[in-house]
Design a protein around this motif. Sequence first.
Motif, PDB file in Angstrom:
ATOM      1  N   ILE A  82       1.005  -1.274   0.129  1.00 31.21           N
ATOM      2  CA  ILE A  82      -0.194   0.029  -0.172  1.00 31.21           C
ATOM      3  C   ILE A  82       0.821   1.265  -0.028  1.00 31.21           C
ATOM      4  O   ILE A  82       1.746   1.561   0.944  1.00 31.21           O
ATOM      5  CB  ILE A  82      -1.028  -0.151   1.072  1.00 31.21           C
ATOM      6  N   LEU A  83       0.945   1.954  -0.984  1.00 33.11           N
ATOM      7  CA  LEU A  83       1.585   3.164  -1.039  1.00 33.11           C
ATOM      8  C   LEU A  83       0.818   4.533  -0.756  1.00 33.11           C
ATOM      9  O   LEU A  83       1.383   5.309  -0.246  1.00 33.11           O
ATOM     10  CB  LEU A  83       2.235   3.650  -2.562  1.00 33.11           C
ATOM     11  N   LYS A  84      -0.510   4.346  -0.959  1.00 36.33           N
ATOM     12  CA  LYS A  84      -1.305   5.355  -0.480  1.00 36.33           C
ATOM     13  C   LYS A  84      -2.806   4.704  -0.107  1.00 36.33           C
ATOM     14  O   LYS A  84      -3.502   4.235  -1.029  1.00 36.33           O
ATOM     15  CB  LYS A  84      -1.652   6.324  -1.693  1.00 36.33           C
ATOM     16  N   PRO A  85      -3.213   4.800   0.930  1.00 33.64           N
ATOM     17  CA  PRO A  85      -4.670   3.903   1.419  1.00 33.64           C
ATOM     18  C   PRO A  85      -5.839   4.575   1.108  1.00 33.64           C
ATOM     19  O   PRO A  85      -6.796   4.068   1.163  1.00 33.64           O
ATOM     20  CB  PRO A  85      -4.207   3.682   2.697  1.00 33.64           C
ATOM     21  N   GLY A  86      -5.830   5.693   0.531  1.00 34.50           N
ATOM     22  CA  GLY A  86      -7.032   6.582   0.536  1.00 34.50           C
ATOM     23  C   GLY A  86      -7.864   6.889   1.833  1.00 34.50           C
ATOM     24  O   GLY A  86      -7.175   6.639   2.948  1.00 34.50           O
ATOM     25  N   ILE A  87      -9.145   7.434   1.607  1.00 35.06           N
ATOM     26  CA  ILE A  87      -9.720   7.960   2.859  1.00 35.06           C
ATOM     27  C   ILE A  87      -9.875   6.547   3.906  1.00 35.06           C
ATOM     28  O   ILE A  87      -9.982   6.743   5.155  1.00 35.06           O
ATOM     29  CB  ILE A  87     -11.232   8.556   2.412  1.00 35.06           C
ATOM     30  N   LEU A  88     -10.541   5.421   3.356  1.00 38.36           N
ATOM     31  CA  LEU A  88     -10.881   4.320   4.238  1.00 38.36           C
ATOM     32  C   LEU A  88     -10.813   3.040   3.091  1.00 38.36           C
ATOM     33  O   LEU A  88     -11.914   2.870   2.265  1.00 38.36           O
ATOM     34  CB  LEU A  88     -12.354   4.472   4.646  1.00 38.36           C
ATOM     35  N   SER A  89      -9.624   2.047   3.408  1.00 40.39           N
ATOM     36  CA  SER A  89      -9.520   0.902   2.775  1.00 40.39           C
ATOM     37  C   SER A  89      -9.634  -0.241   3.740  1.00 40.39           C
ATOM     38  O   SER A  89      -8.593  -0.199   4.663  1.00 40.39           O
ATOM     39  CB  SER A  89      -8.462   1.113   1.846  1.00 40.39           C
TER      40      SER A  89
ATOM     41  N   ALA B 207     -11.711   6.044  -3.414  1.00 44.38           N
ATOM     42  CA  ALA B 207     -10.762   5.878  -4.307  1.00 44.38           C
ATOM     43  C   ALA B 207      -9.524   6.576  -3.677  1.00 44.38           C
ATOM     44  O   ALA B 207      -9.383   6.612  -2.670  1.00 44.38           O
ATOM     45  CB  ALA B 207     -10.886   6.642  -5.855  1.00 44.38           C
ATOM     46  N   ASP B 208      -8.720   7.300  -4.482  1.00 45.37           N
ATOM     47  CA  ASP B 208      -7.434   7.864  -4.250  1.00 45.37           C
ATOM     48  C   ASP B 208      -6.337   6.801  -3.357  1.00 45.37           C
ATOM     49  O   ASP B 208      -5.956   7.326  -2.484  1.00 45.37           O
ATOM     50  CB  ASP B 208      -7.670   9.116  -3.290  1.00 45.37           C
ATOM     51  N   VAL B 209      -6.319   5.614  -4.205  1.00 40.84           N
ATOM     52  CA  VAL B 209      -5.474   4.514  -3.582  1.00 40.84           C
ATOM     53  C   VAL B 209      -4.660   4.162  -4.583  1.00 40.84           C
ATOM     54  O   VAL B 209      -4.751   4.117  -5.754  1.00 40.84           O
ATOM     55  CB  VAL B 209      -6.402   3.449  -3.066  1.00 40.84           C
ATOM     56  N   LEU B 210      -3.397   4.026  -3.897  1.00 36.13           N
ATOM     57  CA  LEU B 210      -2.162   3.647  -4.907  1.00 36.13           C
ATOM     58  C   LEU B 210      -1.584   2.321  -4.423  1.00 36.13           C
ATOM     59  O   LEU B 210      -1.007   2.552  -3.114  1.00 36.13           O
ATOM     60  CB  LEU B 210      -1.170   4.814  -5.234  1.00 36.13           C
ATOM     61  N   LEU B 211      -1.171   1.547  -5.225  1.00 35.83           N
ATOM     62  CA  LEU B 211      -0.532   0.160  -4.927  1.00 35.83           C
ATOM     63  C   LEU B 211       0.321  -0.217  -5.690  1.00 35.83           C
ATOM     64  O   LEU B 211       0.549  -0.106  -6.885  1.00 35.83           O
ATOM     65  CB  LEU B 211      -1.651  -1.010  -5.163  1.00 35.83           C
ATOM     66  N   GLU B 212       1.493  -0.850  -5.117  1.00 33.73           N
ATOM     67  CA  GLU B 212       2.561  -1.517  -5.989  1.00 33.73           C
ATOM     68  C   GLU B 212       2.178  -2.826  -6.063  1.00 33.73           C
ATOM     69  O   GLU B 212       2.418  -3.569  -4.960  1.00 33.73           O
ATOM     70  CB  GLU B 212       3.985  -1.351  -5.206  1.00 33.73           C
ATOM     71  N   ALA B 213       2.457  -3.610  -7.186  1.00 37.32           N
ATOM     72  CA  ALA B 213       2.594  -4.906  -7.339  1.00 37.32           C
ATOM     73  C   ALA B 213       3.994  -5.445  -6.947  1.00 37.32           C
ATOM     74  O   ALA B 213       4.871  -5.343  -7.776  1.00 37.32           O
ATOM     75  CB  ALA B 213       2.174  -5.563  -8.631  1.00 37.32           C
TER      76      ALA B 213
ATOM     77  N   TYR C 246     -11.578  -6.147 -10.060  1.00 39.91           N
ATOM     78  CA  TYR C 246     -12.271  -5.130  -9.395  1.00 39.91           C
ATOM     79  C   TYR C 246     -13.590  -4.721 -10.006  1.00 39.91           C
ATOM     80  O   TYR C 246     -13.908  -4.938 -11.254  1.00 39.91           O
ATOM     81  CB  TYR C 246     -11.570  -3.921  -9.238  1.00 39.91           C
ATOM     82  N   SER C 247     -14.508  -4.490  -8.950  1.00 43.15           N
ATOM     83  CA  SER C 247     -16.037  -3.959  -9.358  1.00 43.15           C
ATOM     84  C   SER C 247     -16.456  -3.199  -8.375  1.00 43.15           C
ATOM     85  O   SER C 247     -16.175  -2.905  -7.339  1.00 43.15           O
ATOM     86  CB  SER C 247     -16.796  -5.476  -9.361  1.00 43.15           C
ATOM     87  N   GLY C 248     -17.350  -2.364  -8.810  1.00 40.83           N
ATOM     88  CA  GLY C 248     -18.180  -1.182  -7.890  1.00 40.83           C
ATOM     89  C   GLY C 248     -17.944   0.068  -8.638  1.00 40.83           C
ATOM     90  O   GLY C 248     -17.028   0.464  -9.381  1.00 40.83           O
ATOM     91  N   GLY C 249     -18.714   0.976  -8.194  1.00 42.66           N
ATOM     92  CA  GLY C 249     -18.930   2.251  -8.962  1.00 42.66           C
ATOM     93  C   GLY C 249     -18.000   3.480  -8.155  1.00 42.66           C
ATOM     94  O   GLY C 249     -18.048   4.383  -8.761  1.00 42.66           O
ATOM     95  N   GLY C 250     -17.298   3.165  -7.407  1.00 40.81           N
ATOM     96  CA  GLY C 250     -16.604   4.295  -6.614  1.00 40.81           C
ATOM     97  C   GLY C 250     -15.134   4.811  -7.474  1.00 40.81           C
ATOM     98  O   GLY C 250     -14.642   5.627  -7.091  1.00 40.81           O
ATOM     99  N   ALA C 251     -14.569   3.855  -8.517  1.00 43.88           N
ATOM    100  CA  ALA C 251     -13.302   4.395  -8.975  1.00 43.88           C
ATOM    101  C   ALA C 251     -12.952   3.526 -10.212  1.00 43.88           C
ATOM    102  O   ALA C 251     -13.695   2.359 -10.458  1.00 43.88           O
ATOM    103  CB  ALA C 251     -12.251   3.760  -7.726  1.00 43.88           C
ATOM    104  N   ILE C 252     -11.990   4.041 -10.889  1.00 39.88           N
ATOM    105  CA  ILE C 252     -11.500   3.420 -12.050  1.00 39.88           C
ATOM    106  C   ILE C 252      -9.964   2.993 -11.754  1.00 39.88           C
ATOM    107  O   ILE C 252      -9.399   3.868 -11.226  1.00 39.88           O
ATOM    108  CB  ILE C 252     -11.843   4.387 -13.348  1.00 39.88           C
TER     109      ILE C 252
END
Length: 329
Positions: free
Chosen positions: A5-12, A59-65, A73-79
């Motif tokens: 997790i590089l950036k977790p967003g508001i609530l993940s 959203a506003d989440v950043l991950l590193e593989a 992924y599914s759901g209307g909150g993010a692309i």
Amino acid sequence: MKVKILKPGILSTVQDLGRNFYRAQGIPSAGAMDSLSMRLANLSLANAIDAAVIEITYADVLLEAETDLLIAYSGGGAILYASDQVLPDNRPLFVPAGQNLAFRHHSSGSRTYLAIAGGWDVPIVLGSKSTYITGRFGGLMGRALKKQDSLKNANNLTTSTLRLLSHLKSTKISFPNWSIDKEHFMPLDKRMIRIVPGKEFTWFRADSLLNFLSASYTLSRDCNRMGYRFEGPLLQRSSQIELLSTAVAPGTVQVTHDGSLVLLMSDGQTTGGYPRIAQIAQVDLPLCGQLKPGDSIQFSAISRIEAEKLYMNRENELKKLAVALNMII
């Protein structure tokens, strides 16, 4: 498979379908706010339908593989983006190690579900991997995800998942041409929420019931995983009987002393003392899980039998989808 997790967003948080067998002990269900999107993300990978996912809010989440990944992924909150490439939802995605993945907000909803092949590997607590933040248990150490957290998949891939991985594995991002049609499982009018009248429905004046079933109600900023408060016509009671604290559940619509509506959601309490004017039909509760402050909805009354039929029809459609995916994977 592992991500950082590089950036977790508001609530993940890590969620599954919740712990539904301990409500008698006062333990909320927790679990995904939009269980339909969660299940479709898992079905895209031929996972068990209740495998743990990451629920991302706004959203506003950043991950590193950190390793090669097979995700959906599914759901209307993010692309989901990899650099400037948009990665499609509701289908399996192979992502090579070293790639950064960014979830950017999309206005059609509030929550997005990230599934990984085999599900996310966190401890099972009281029969579930769901995070219950208030109780500080479940998920990853009972809390929201933080920067520098690492999560890996559970090493229990199905035969179909292994076939997917073998087919999609590459030196670059790859995914199939097919995808799940999420709209097939949703009503045409996503702002008309079907309800079953509650035990105290007749406690309210006729004009208030007319408003309840005809007026629009707007989600206020006072909303979270425990419950939502709505702005709209205040409801007045015809009876001043006081209700002893009694059973409530996710989807229970209560009316407070000032006549406003409160909708209990995944982390809501197990008992309450406000009159229960209605219960959201189970098939429409995922729609509520995608609401944002400022969104407006209306309520439409159906019978308990109708609600059960709608639920069973959707369950049968999801079973058919699982069979069809196993045939094409």
